[in-house]
Design a protein around this motif. Structure first.
Motif, short mmCIF file in Angstrom:
data_model
loop_
_atom_site.label_atom_id
_atom_site.label_comp_id
_atom_site.label_asym_id
_atom_site.label_seq_id
_atom_site.Cartn_x
_atom_site.Cartn_y
_atom_site.Cartn_z
N THR A 1 11.02 22.01 -107.03
CA THR A 1 11.34 20.66 -106.31
C THR A 1 10.16 19.64 -106.29
O THR A 1 8.95 20.19 -106.90
CB THR A 1 11.52 21.04 -104.74
OG1 THR A 1 12.09 19.68 -104.13
CG2 THR A 1 10.28 21.47 -103.91
N PRO B 1 13.30 16.11 -102.69
CA PRO B 1 13.26 16.71 -101.34
C PRO B 1 14.14 15.76 -100.44
O PRO B 1 14.23 14.70 -100.76
CB PRO B 1 11.70 16.65 -101.15
CG PRO B 1 11.20 15.64 -101.86
CD PRO B 1 12.00 15.81 -103.31
N THR C 1 12.93 21.55 -99.24
CA THR C 1 12.71 21.78 -100.32
C THR C 1 13.82 22.52 -101.09
O THR C 1 13.76 22.94 -102.39
CB THR C 1 11.40 22.39 -100.76
OG1 THR C 1 11.29 23.69 -99.84
CG2 THR C 1 10.34 21.48 -100.50
#
Length: 367
Positions: A173, A333, A302
């Motif tokens: 992420t 995110p 995340t």
């Protein structure tokens, strides 16, 4: 005409054959073989009958010997560095879900952030002929390890952290953007004294968070305030008390992960303060406990489950096409706002800040 089940006397232990199982279940030997290989071509009722016969006769499938006759073992090695963190529980669940759909299984190991322990697990997984590796590199991993895995003909997808120079396969992420989202949110809520409790390690995921914090603070013309510490609940508990003892304590903190944020909220309560009122707290990961904490924790999601799924899919693509172009799957995110960052704009008032500071200092020095 369908074969009728027969029930011969039980063979001697260790001598059960596929023919014995076929006779017991009333199916062909090839059908038994398909069931053992978990083929989707066999009807569910037939699979259940064959499995019942296998259990009754005490047959043990030698999957290792079968693998020697095949180019694949349908297994994937998964090495993480902190299995106690609920983030990894969610991520591994995503991995297993993706693998299950392709009749794969995973072997999970916990490196405890030790390169030596990590290498030992990888060597053992190689001995068991896994088809590929999902690796969350431990701190201090030699970048040459990725080349070593390639020399072993072990496709490797790095997850969350990465080492070495691209191109390499990676799933994770955007940690830098996640911290930026947290700081932007707190500034919009009126905060100007925003601290960051981050990790000490010099690996990609930690460095990305630090870049996000310093960049966001600079964008808003604020002064950075931060502590580097371990990534544990206790570290968060201790760090927040250190910060709140400063002459001008922060009105908000962003934490490297949710575990540290949970510890920070406990530390505030130990001081007689209310998270989200006396000091806003934002975590990272948005684990399941975040919505259940007291108060519910604002956290940067995340997407651990989705990362696990994407990493597993990428590994299967690489196994099918070892020489294909390397891929990086980076999820965006999302900030999940809850009560822990609901601190009011009164934190900008110098009189309030000074009063709070004195209160914190007294509480820290009271026996």
């Amino acid at each position: 005409m369908a074969r009728q089940p027969t029930h011969p006397s039980s063979p001697r232990p260790g001598s059960v054959t596929l023919e014995d199982i076929a006779a017991h279940a009333g199916v062909s030997r090839s059908t038994v073989s398909l069931v053992l290989r978990e083929s989707p071509l066999v009807a569910e009722r037939t699979r259940d009958n064959v499995r019942a016969s296998i259990k009754t006769l005490g047959y043990v499938y030698n999957r290792g010997a079968a693998a020697l006759r095949s180019s694949r073992t349908h297994t994937l090695g998964v090495v993480v560095y902190d299995i106690a963190n609920p983030f990894f529980g969610a991520m591994v669940a995503g991995i297993d879900a993706a693998l299950h759909r392709e009749n794969y299984v995973s072997f999970l190991a916990n490196s405890e952030d030790s390169p030596q322990r990590q290498l030992r697990f990888l060597e053992r997984m190689r001995e068991h002929r896994v088809d590929g590796i999902l690796l969350c590199p431990s701190e201090g991993t030699d970048p040459a390890l990725i080349a070593t895995l390639s020399d072993w003909n072990l496709p490797c997808v790095q997850v969350l952290r990465h080492v070495g120079e691209p191109p390499f396969d990676y799933a994770g992420t955007d940690f830098e953007q996640g911290v930026r989202l947290a700081v932007d949110h707190l500034v919009a809520r009126g905060h100007r004294q925003i601290a960051f409790i981050g990790g000490e390690a010099e690996h990609s995921a930690t460095l990305a968070r630090w870049r996000g914090y310093f960049a966001a603070i600079a964008d808003h013309g604020l002064a950075p305030r931060h502590l580097r510490t371990a990534l544990t609940r206790r570290a968060g508990f201790e760090a927040i008390q250190t910060l709140m003892a400063e002459p001008t304590p922060p009105s908000a903190v962003v934490c490297h992960n949710d575990l540290m944020a949970f510890g920070a909220m406990l530390g505030l309560k130990r001081l007689g303060l209310t998270p989200g009122v006396d000091c806003a707290v934002v975590g990272t990961d948005d684990v399941e406990e975040a919505a259940l904490s007291d108060p519910p924790l604002t956290s940067v999601a995340t997407h651990p489950y989705a990362i696990g799924e994407e990493a597993a899919r990428l590994a299967l693509r690489r196994i099918a096409d070892p020489d294909g172009a390397r891929e990086q799957v980076i999820l965006s995110p999302r900030l999940q706002v809850r009560e822990s960052s609901d601190a009011a704009e009164r934190h900008q008032d110098p009189a309030t800040t000074s009063k709070a500071s004195a209160q914190h200092a007294r509480r820290l020095t009271t026996p």
